[in-house]
Design a protein around this motif. Structure first.
Motif, mmCIF file in Angstrom:
data_model
loop_
_atom_site.group_PDB
_atom_site.id
_atom_site.type_symbol
_atom_site.label_atom_id
_atom_site.label_comp_id
_atom_site.label_asym_id
_atom_site.label_seq_id
_atom_site.Cartn_x
_atom_site.Cartn_y
_atom_site.Cartn_z
ATOM 1 N N GLU A 195 12.635 -8.040 12.196
ATOM 2 C CA GLU A 195 12.322 -9.369 11.652
ATOM 3 C C GLU A 195 12.678 -9.501 10.180
ATOM 4 O O GLU A 195 12.322 -10.491 9.534
ATOM 5 C CB GLU A 195 10.841 -9.723 11.873
ATOM 6 C CG GLU A 195 9.859 -8.585 11.728
ATOM 7 C CD GLU A 195 9.723 -8.053 10.322
ATOM 8 O OE1 GLU A 195 8.920 -8.592 9.545
ATOM 9 O OE2 GLU A 195 10.435 -7.083 10.003
ATOM 10 N N GLY A 196 13.372 -8.508 9.636
ATOM 11 C CA GLY A 196 13.857 -8.629 8.271
ATOM 12 C C GLY A 196 13.154 -7.764 7.244
ATOM 13 O O GLY A 196 13.629 -7.656 6.105
ATOM 14 N N SER A 197 12.032 -7.173 7.583
ATOM 15 C CA SER A 197 11.334 -6.298 6.636
ATOM 16 C C SER A 197 12.119 -5.006 6.437
ATOM 17 O O SER A 197 12.866 -4.568 7.318
ATOM 18 C CB SER A 197 9.927 -5.975 7.144
ATOM 19 O OG SER A 197 9.128 -7.137 7.211
ATOM 20 N N LYS A 198 11.933 -4.393 5.267
ATOM 21 C CA LYS A 198 12.619 -3.137 4.949
ATOM 22 C C LYS A 198 11.585 -2.082 4.564
ATOM 23 O O LYS A 198 10.650 -2.377 3.820
ATOM 24 C CB LYS A 198 13.611 -3.345 3.802
ATOM 25 C CG LYS A 198 14.698 -4.370 4.103
ATOM 26 C CD LYS A 198 15.590 -4.605 2.888
ATOM 27 C CE LYS A 198 16.628 -5.680 3.171
ATOM 28 N NZ LYS A 198 17.478 -5.944 1.986
ATOM 29 N N VAL A 199 11.786 -0.884 5.069
ATOM 30 C CA VAL A 199 10.865 0.219 4.783
ATOM 31 C C VAL A 199 11.684 1.405 4.293
ATOM 32 O O VAL A 199 12.633 1.833 4.956
ATOM 33 C CB VAL A 199 10.057 0.634 6.030
ATOM 34 C CG1 VAL A 199 9.055 1.730 5.671
ATOM 35 C CG2 VAL A 199 9.350 -0.567 6.642
ATOM 36 N N THR A 200 11.326 1.913 3.120
ATOM 37 C CA THR A 200 11.990 3.101 2.589
ATOM 38 C C THR A 200 11.090 4.302 2.837
ATOM 39 O O THR A 200 10.021 4.425 2.241
ATOM 40 C CB THR A 200 12.279 2.951 1.082
ATOM 41 O OG1 THR A 200 13.079 1.783 0.866
ATOM 42 C CG2 THR A 200 13.014 4.176 0.554
ATOM 43 N N LEU A 201 11.520 5.165 3.733
ATOM 44 C CA LEU A 201 10.738 6.354 4.090
ATOM 45 C C LEU A 201 11.088 7.509 3.161
ATOM 46 O O LEU A 201 12.268 7.828 2.969
ATOM 47 C CB LEU A 201 11.024 6.764 5.540
ATOM 48 C CG LEU A 201 10.687 5.744 6.626
ATOM 49 C CD1 LEU A 201 11.107 6.288 7.992
ATOM 50 C CD2 LEU A 201 9.201 5.424 6.623
ATOM 51 N N GLU A 202 10.083 8.144 2.601
ATOM 52 C CA GLU A 202 10.320 9.333 1.809
ATOM 53 C C GLU A 202 10.458 10.532 2.749
ATOM 54 O O GLU A 202 10.082 10.452 3.931
ATOM 55 C CB GLU A 202 9.182 9.525 0.809
ATOM 56 C CG GLU A 202 9.121 8.412 -0.224
ATOM 57 C CD GLU A 202 8.185 8.713 -1.381
ATOM 58 O OE1 GLU A 202 7.646 9.834 -1.442
ATOM 59 O OE2 GLU A 202 7.996 7.811 -2.224
#
Length: 362
Positions: A156-163
């Protein structure tokens, strides 16, 4: 100074213990407070009325429900009515009355259905608990096995930066009521705004709910401190009790430059300021130099620029004027310099700054 309740929507009001006391009718002080509050902020009437409708709709016979089941049913009801159009202004009262009755009727029907499924079908446990890991079918699992941050784009357009080491799990398709994800480890979320579909992050120890914002979730290596740090927008955070996946009544509401810190040892969630608050308002007038300027004006400019509430006794400080110049000082360094010039002190408490001073009549 900003009243935190001005940021609330109906869901937030319903989860606020002080507000709910006024609806329950057993605390005259709470009732009087909210009556007076609405006179000051009449533009919030729509959200307050929505909260009252949800509360009244839920007051059906649920004597045999546990508190956890009650909280869960409220959460589910809120999710189901999220699609109902919110009106910030109402026309003339007669028309409003008909819309109001229609709205209450629809909410009561939805709430009654929710209570029926919890109470009569005996599936309260199913609703209030989740497995340690979401089911494999219909879910996507993203794991950062590398040595550098990894960007994950949600449908849906969200962005998640995983460490490194973090694991994010989410459904292949979000339902029409919410966007619920599961996280283990550290990550930065940049959530696409969607007022009708709240975004949840269910962690091992905390649950985070937003509509559209950006924030970090950090868990130190020894799991002694878990923090949710807000960069933009508004975030609600509560401790995760057992296997539950919904916000509880002890939720903490955060704005930029604030964070919620959970201590597994004490099982307490506290609101704090971030270590280095940053300027969040580009329109705020924060000067680099002041010459014989009232300290109250400088404090107001700091408050507006950083979005951090600064509490002080205006009567005590009304005669205080200072001259100061700032370059690359941090928020706290600026505060320290200002306070030293008038023999005052400051402390952080519950995500805000409190200044103590004896004034400048000396």
């Amino acid at each position: 100074m900003l009243d935190k309740y001005r940021l609330y929507d109906a869901e937030d009001f319903l989860q606020d213990d002080w507000f709910r006391q006024s609806l329950e009718g057993n605390n005259p002080a709470a009732t009087q407070y909210w009556d007076n509050w609405l006179k000051v902020y009449p533009e919030k009437e729509a959200e307050v009325l929505r909260a009252k409708a949800l509360f009244e709709a839920f007051k059906t016979d649920h004597g045999s429900l546990t508190q956890e089941e009650i909280n869960t049913t409220i959460d589910r009801t809120l999710e189901r009515v999220a699609g109902i159009k919110r009106e910030s202004e109402f026309p003339e009262r007669p028309l409003f009355a008909w819309r109001w009755l229609s709205y209450v009727a629809s909410v009561m029907l939805i709430s009654g259905m929710a209570i029926y499924f919890v109470k009569d079908n005996k599936i309260g446990t199913k609703i209030t608990t989740v497995k340690t890991q979401p089911p494999a079918m219909g879910w996507v699992k993203e794991e950062n096995v590398g040595q550098h941050p990894r960007l994950v784009k949600l449908p849906e357009g969200s962005k998640v930066t995983l460490e490194p080491g973090a694991i994010l799990t989410y459904p292949t398709n979000f339902n029409k009521y919410e966007r619920r994800t599961f996280l283990r480890g550290n990550a930065f979320f940049d959530v696409a705004k969607d007022p009708d579909k709240p975004f949840f992050v269910v962690g091992e120890t905390v649950i985070t709910r937003v509509l559209g914002t950006s924030f970090w979730i950090r868990d130190d290596p020894d799991h002694q401190k878990i923090a949710v740090i807000v960069k933009s927008g508004k975030v609600a955070v509560s401790a995760r009790h057992g296997s539950g996946q919904n916000l509880t009544s002890d939720a903490v509401f955060l704005t930029p430059n604030q964070m919620a810190v959970f201590s597994p040892e004490t099982e307490q969630l506290t609101r704090e300021l971030v270590e280095k608050p940053v300027v969040i308002s580009t329109s705020a007038s924060l000067s680099a130099s002041y010459e014989d300027v009232p300290i109250i004006r400088i404090l107001k400019e700091l408050e507006d620029a950083y979005g951090v509430k600064i509490t002080y006794d205006a009567e005590v400080l009304k005669n205080c004027q200072i001259s100061a110049s700032f370059a690359n000082e941090t928020f706290f360094e600026k505060l320290e310099s200002i306070c030293l010039s008038v023999r005052a002190s400051f402390r952080e408490e519950n995500g805000q700054i409190i200044i103590d001073s004896k004034g400048c009549n000396y």
